[in-house]
Design an enzyme around this catalytic site. Structure first.
Site, mmCIF file in Angstrom:
data_model
loop_
_atom_site.group_PDB
_atom_site.id
_atom_site.type_symbol
_atom_site.label_atom_id
_atom_site.label_comp_id
_atom_site.label_asym_id
_atom_site.label_seq_id
_atom_site.Cartn_x
_atom_site.Cartn_y
_atom_site.Cartn_z
ATOM 1 C CG ASP A 55 -2.067 -0.924 1.154
ATOM 2 O OD1 ASP A 55 -2.095 -1.750 0.223
ATOM 3 O OD2 ASP A 55 -2.953 -0.847 2.024
ATOM 4 C CG HIS A 106 -4.412 2.753 -0.778
ATOM 5 N ND1 HIS A 106 -5.307 1.956 -0.075
ATOM 6 C CD2 HIS A 106 -3.450 3.121 0.133
ATOM 7 C CE1 HIS A 106 -4.908 1.853 1.183
ATOM 8 N NE2 HIS A 106 -3.806 2.560 1.340
ATOM 9 C CG HIS A 199 2.170 -0.247 4.305
ATOM 10 N ND1 HIS A 199 1.807 -1.246 5.186
ATOM 11 C CD2 HIS A 199 1.089 0.567 4.173
ATOM 12 C CE1 HIS A 199 0.551 -1.039 5.591
ATOM 13 N NE2 HIS A 199 0.102 0.055 4.995
#
Length: 247
Positions: A55, A106, A199
């Protein structure tokens, strides 16, 4: 039939998208050729597929190193991009596609969508669709809400944009400072079809890639793409409908 409220949301989003209009050179990005899957009995993917996801990118400091690590390990992953980051660093987003990765939505600024409500939540998602399509030449099909925070309203927005909401079954907790061994251990709990949250700005997650690849190979699992399933999948404190499948 689209409701009056949805028409209003769409009109508001259109205004927001117009404000984001910009020209990016080389917007079309082609994914790297993919070798045929090896899901046959006894093959390297004999026990199925898992979803590796990252992410918040693209992050200048770590994105290229992460792509290099994934390519070296023959792994593919899904990158859930923040719209403003992709707009600021479009070449890094395109690099993910060229490396054979997938790119998902996102939101534009990473807010808690249920807290901000509509029409702001819809604008966050729709604006990022616009940005990523301009950057990559293709519209994302996957969406991950920041913090995993979702609601009936958010899911209606997601559905109206033909996106699949993707949460996770394993949280690496790299965002909370998990060490590289901790991230590797979390990935080792992935089951066939499962999806792990990581991430792209976390160096420990970059460093974990070779060991994650080794563990998956030892268990007959491969990194796959994410797709819809009618089954209820439990994760991130709720139910969603996405699993990892053969690329």
């Amino acid at each position: 039939m689209i409701s009056y409220a949805r028409r209003i949301q769409t009109a508001v989003a259109a205004v927001a998208l117009a404000a984001l209009a910009f020209v990016l050179p080389g917007a079309s990005a082609q994914a790297a050729p993919v070798s045929p899957a090896h899901g046959h009995p006894g093959g390297p993917c004999r026990n199925g597929y898992v979803g590796l996801t990252y992410d918040d990118g693209p992050t200048v400091a770590t994105r290229q190193a992460l792509l290099t690590a994934l390519r070296s390990a023959h792994l593919r992953a899904t990158f859930f991009e923040i719209g403003q980051n992709a707009r600021a660093n479009p070449e890094l987003t395109r690099a993910a596609l060229r490396a054979g990765m997938w790119v998902g939505n996102h939101t534009y600024t990473h807010p808690n969508l249920p807290q901000i409500g509509d029409p702001a939540a819809f604008e966050e998602i729709a604006s990022t669709q616009f940005v990523l399509q301009r950057v990559t030449g293709r519209a994302p099909t996957l969406f991950r809400p920041p913090f995993g925070a979702t609601s009936d309203v958010v899911r209606a927005d997601v559905a109206s944009l033909d996106l699949l909401e993707v949460l996770w079954t394993v949280d690496s907790r790299d965002w909370a400072g998990a060490s590289t061994p901790d991230i590797i251990a979390a990935a080792a709990t992935l089951q066939p079809g499962g999806i792990i949250l990581m991430h792209d700005w976390v160096q420990n997650s970059v460093d974990a890639v070779p060991a994650i690849a080794s563990d998956l190979a030892s268990r007959g699992l491969c990194a796959g793409r994410i797709a819809f399933t009618p089954r209820d999948i439990s994760g991130a404190g709720t139910i969603f409908h996405a699993v990892a499948v053969e690329p």
